[in-house]
Design a protein around this motif. Sequence first.
Motif, PDB file in Angstrom:
ATOM      1  N   ARG A 150       0.820  -1.206   0.000  1.00 20.12           N
ATOM      2  CA  ARG A 150       0.000   0.000   0.000  1.00 20.12           C
ATOM      3  C   ARG A 150       0.858   1.262   0.000  1.00 20.12           C
ATOM      4  NH1 ARG A 150      -3.908   1.708   4.826  1.00 20.12           N
ATOM      5  NH2 ARG A 150      -5.519   0.317   4.055  1.00 20.12           N
ATOM      6  N   ASP A 153       2.183   1.833  -3.385  1.00 21.02           N
ATOM      7  CA  ASP A 153       1.126   2.356  -4.236  1.00 21.02           C
ATOM      8  C   ASP A 153       1.017   3.876  -4.065  1.00 21.02           C
ATOM      9  OD1 ASP A 153      -1.012   1.512  -6.028  1.00 21.02           O
ATOM     10  OD2 ASP A 153      -2.336   2.343  -4.507  1.00 21.02           O
ATOM     11  N   ARG A 154       1.113   4.303  -2.821  1.00 24.77           N
ATOM     12  CA  ARG A 154       1.065   5.744  -2.514  1.00 24.77           C
ATOM     13  C   ARG A 154       2.231   6.468  -3.183  1.00 24.77           C
ATOM     14  NH1 ARG A 154      -0.347  10.424  -1.232  1.00 24.77           N
ATOM     15  NH2 ARG A 154      -0.555  11.248   0.863  1.00 24.77           N
ATOM     16  N   GLY A 157       1.752   6.857  -6.859  1.00 23.27           N
ATOM     17  CA  GLY A 157       0.864   7.989  -7.113  1.00 23.27           C
ATOM     18  C   GLY A 157       1.623   9.310  -7.070  1.00 23.27           C
ATOM     19  N   ARG A 171       5.969  11.048 -18.151  1.00 23.68           N
ATOM     20  CA  ARG A 171       5.837  10.098 -17.060  1.00 23.68           C
ATOM     21  C   ARG A 171       7.201   9.628 -16.603  1.00 23.68           C
ATOM     22  NH1 ARG A 171       0.583   6.289 -16.959  1.00 23.68           N
ATOM     23  NH2 ARG A 171      -0.893   7.966 -17.252  1.00 23.68           N
ATOM     24  N   GLU A 199      -0.468  -7.348  -9.522  1.00 21.28           N
ATOM     25  CA  GLU A 199      -1.821  -6.945  -9.923  1.00 21.28           C
ATOM     26  C   GLU A 199      -2.220  -5.641  -9.233  1.00 21.28           C
ATOM     27  OE1 GLU A 199      -5.259  -9.371  -8.896  1.00 21.28           O
ATOM     28  OE2 GLU A 199      -6.318  -7.632  -9.723  1.00 21.28           O
TER      29      GLU A 199
ATOM     30  N   ARG B 150      -6.160   5.576 -15.812  1.00 25.59           N
ATOM     31  CA  ARG B 150      -5.023   5.017 -15.097  1.00 25.59           C
ATOM     32  C   ARG B 150      -5.497   4.609 -13.712  1.00 25.59           C
ATOM     33  NH1 ARG B 150      -1.029   9.770 -13.192  1.00 25.59           N
ATOM     34  NH2 ARG B 150      -1.093  10.705 -15.236  1.00 25.59           N
ATOM     35  N   PRO B 151      -4.704   3.799 -13.010  1.00 23.62           N
ATOM     36  CA  PRO B 151      -5.163   3.378 -11.679  1.00 23.62           C
ATOM     37  C   PRO B 151      -5.241   4.573 -10.725  1.00 23.62           C
ATOM     38  CG  PRO B 151      -3.188   2.140 -12.371  1.00 23.62           C
ATOM     39  CD  PRO B 151      -3.405   3.211 -13.381  1.00 23.62           C
ATOM     40  N   VAL B 152      -6.174   4.513  -9.797  1.00 16.38           N
ATOM     41  CA  VAL B 152      -6.233   5.517  -8.729  1.00 16.38           C
ATOM     42  C   VAL B 152      -5.453   4.925  -7.559  1.00 16.38           C
ATOM     43  CG1 VAL B 152      -7.707   6.908  -7.250  1.00 16.38           C
ATOM     44  CG2 VAL B 152      -8.496   6.264  -9.527  1.00 16.38           C
ATOM     45  N   ARG B 153      -4.337   5.593  -7.214  1.00 13.04           N
ATOM     46  CA  ARG B 153      -3.402   5.032  -6.244  1.00 13.04           C
ATOM     47  C   ARG B 153      -3.789   5.380  -4.812  1.00 13.04           C
ATOM     48  NH1 ARG B 153      -0.047   1.396  -8.826  1.00 13.04           N
ATOM     49  NH2 ARG B 153       0.494   2.189 -10.887  1.00 13.04           N
ATOM     50  N   SER B 154      -3.226   4.614  -3.889  1.00 13.39           N
ATOM     51  CA  SER B 154      -3.449   4.863  -2.470  1.00 13.39           C
ATOM     52  C   SER B 154      -3.131   6.320  -2.138  1.00 13.39           C
ATOM     53  CB  SER B 154      -2.542   3.941  -1.664  1.00 13.39           C
ATOM     54  OG  SER B 154      -2.806   4.083  -0.300  1.00 13.39           O
ATOM     55  N   GLY B 155      -4.009   6.969  -1.399  1.00 13.08           N
ATOM     56  CA  GLY B 155      -3.777   8.360  -1.012  1.00 13.08           C
ATOM     57  C   GLY B 155      -4.330   9.353  -2.008  1.00 13.08           C
ATOM     58  N   GLN B 156      -4.724   8.883  -3.204  1.00  9.74           N
ATOM     59  CA  GLN B 156      -5.305   9.802  -4.177  1.00  9.74           C
ATOM     60  C   GLN B 156      -6.816   9.864  -3.986  1.00  9.74           C
ATOM     61  OE1 GLN B 156      -3.814   8.197  -7.908  1.00  9.74           O
ATOM     62  NE2 GLN B 156      -2.043   9.543  -7.834  1.00  9.74           N
ATOM     63  N   SER B 172      -7.046   1.706  -5.635  1.00  5.60           N
ATOM     64  CA  SER B 172      -6.242   1.029  -4.622  1.00  5.60           C
ATOM     65  C   SER B 172      -6.794   1.204  -3.214  1.00  5.60           C
ATOM     66  CB  SER B 172      -4.822   1.575  -4.655  1.00  5.60           C
ATOM     67  OG  SER B 172      -4.177   1.204  -5.824  1.00  5.60           O
ATOM     68  N   SER B 173      -6.344   0.335  -2.357  1.00  4.80           N
ATOM     69  CA  SER B 173      -6.629   0.452  -0.937  1.00  4.80           C
ATOM     70  C   SER B 173      -6.097   1.794  -0.443  1.00  4.80           C
ATOM     71  CB  SER B 173      -5.932  -0.709  -0.230  1.00  4.80           C
ATOM     72  OG  SER B 173      -5.834  -0.455   1.132  1.00  4.80           O
ATOM     73  N   GLY B 174      -6.934   2.551   0.235  1.00  3.19           N
ATOM     74  CA  GLY B 174      -6.490   3.873   0.700  1.00  3.19           C
ATOM     75  C   GLY B 174      -6.759   4.989  -0.295  1.00  3.19           C
ATOM     76  N   ALA B 188     -10.199  -3.661 -10.190  1.00  4.07           N
ATOM     77  CA  ALA B 188     -10.574  -4.001  -8.821  1.00  4.07           C
ATOM     78  C   ALA B 188     -10.858  -2.720  -8.041  1.00  4.07           C
ATOM     79  CB  ALA B 188      -9.446  -4.781  -8.165  1.00  4.07           C
ATOM     80  N   ARG B 190     -10.636  -1.451  -4.573  1.00  4.58           N
ATOM     81  CA  ARG B 190     -10.067  -1.846  -3.281  1.00  4.58           C
ATOM     82  C   ARG B 190     -10.188  -0.734  -2.247  1.00  4.58           C
ATOM     83  NH1 ARG B 190      -5.917  -3.873  -6.945  1.00  4.58           N
ATOM     84  NH2 ARG B 190      -6.213  -6.106  -7.119  1.00  4.58           N
ATOM     85  N   LYS B 209     -14.302  -6.133  -9.815  1.00  7.15           N
ATOM     86  CA  LYS B 209     -13.810  -6.991  -8.749  1.00  7.15           C
ATOM     87  C   LYS B 209     -13.977  -6.233  -7.440  1.00  7.15           C
ATOM     88  CE  LYS B 209      -9.757  -9.901  -8.101  1.00  7.15           C
ATOM     89  NZ  LYS B 209      -8.362 -10.086  -8.493  1.00  7.15           N
ATOM     90  N   GLU B 213     -13.012  -1.210   0.594  1.00  3.58           N
ATOM     91  CA  GLU B 213     -13.026  -0.957   2.033  1.00  3.58           C
ATOM     92  C   GLU B 213     -14.392  -0.400   2.435  1.00  3.58           C
ATOM     93  OE1 GLU B 213      -9.798   1.746   1.903  1.00  3.58           O
ATOM     94  OE2 GLU B 213      -8.284   0.202   2.112  1.00  3.58           O
TER      95      GLU B 213
END
Lengths: 274, 251
Positions: A150, A153-154, A157, A171, A199, B150-156, B172-174, B188, B190, B209, B213
Amino acid sequence: MSTVMVVTSGKGGVGKTTSSASLGAALAQRGQNVVLVDFDVGLRNLDLIMGAERRVVFDLVNVIQGDAKLPQALIRDKRLETLSLLPASQTRDKDALTEEGVGRVIEELKERFDWIICDSPAGIEKGATLAMRYADLAVVVTNPEVSSVRDSDRIIGMLDSKTRRAEGGERVDKRLLLTRYDPVRAARGEMMKVDDVLEILAVPLLGIVMESPDVLTASNMGAPVTLHNPASPAAQAYTEAARRLLGEEIPVNQPAPRQGGLFSRLFGKKAAAA
Amino acid sequence: MAVDRVERRSGREGADIFDLPTVRLRGRNVLALVLAPEFPMSDWFAAFDRQLNAAPGFFADRPIVADLRPALAEGGPQAIGLVLDTLALRDLKLIGVEGAEARHLAGTPWERLATRLHGRETTVETPEEDAAAEPAEPPAPAQTSLLIDRPVRSGQSVVFAEGDVTIVGSVSSGAEVLAGGSIHVYGALRGRAIAGLRAGAGARIFCRKLEAELVGVDTLYRTAEHWGPALHGRSVQVLCDRGSLRLSAFD
């Protein structure tokens, strides 16, 4: 054309400094001119891992504040002449770093080196954001556990929003380095599996480094594992990762537990083209 | 302004004066625009021309007062004539100056301009676009959906109160997504997703998926422990059904 590469993770203790040293040494062993820059002002470690702690006179903060010239602060490795270290200051804190000063030092390093490897501190505050600020490439070091994933992931971002490249509409190229991987525990379900991490993070895999006592031994001896014990699986994993950074296409093998049985099959995972 | 009435009665002027009609003077308050050109003049006039072109009607038939203080301070007396000439080139109706004395204007074509104007400062809305001068473009239709590729990341945090949000990638989680309408996640889910900030109970959440949370629609929400493992990892929609939140799998 030099590459500015940040080694980052968000979470502490996942192996950023070890990976910076090992990748840097592996690149230097292949003839590249490499400098390792320690951004962990106040909690520097890279000098210890590189066995250079007794040779530090000037540091990154001295260069930024103009108290020393860059060549005075650079420490050339005694084993590899193409590998240098720019240490962090231990007596200051991250506020001693300025964006403009860091940019100036990185520009100057670009004239001398092929690879500028920025070893980021943990966290998402000033030290970490300045370490990634000028990066062309990011190696995201992650352990196969939920908290590390996690945090990574932050950080990804932030790489997509807070870097010079991101602000300019480009990028930052991102690669995942999975460290401290234990296939036995992963098979038992005590650790996240490689595919699950990939994933979630959706970043190409640079390599998998298994949990190994060799790494700890090498760190305590003040040598990157690729120099101290080149035959060890960890050293080989770092060397392969360095070759991938140089553009070679080598498939990443998912480590299997030695006991054989269910997981004895090696299944190759193709690394993303560098 | 008050209507002034001036009666000229001075008995000594001669008899014919009494035969002339009284001249009635009227007053009028009009808004004069004050322009204060600054150094570097090329930049100031370039910026001014852009405004002028954007809204030519705004300056037409508008009395102009030139505030010469900046020009005088930086360029000295010889700058004054130049500034006034340059303003006049733009077909502006100069009626007076401020910040300069009559002696500064003496000998120039501008010596007849008033140097002591009375009046108060007022604010003037700078025109952005002159609707009368340019054919009005039809307003762009308001954006009612947001696509994130694009993916949305933790903290965003993605907040789009105007309508639907579609995400091609995972949340993402968070991370959190808040939408005025519905939320579609092609990946997913999350983190957190809250739909219906504006659309209310009619909004829904769709995901490929479900590993979320928290999900919410309108004022209702559920955390992961409420729906249990049965739906985990499945393709799910979330909707309001008779006052309660319902999660149902597609497969």
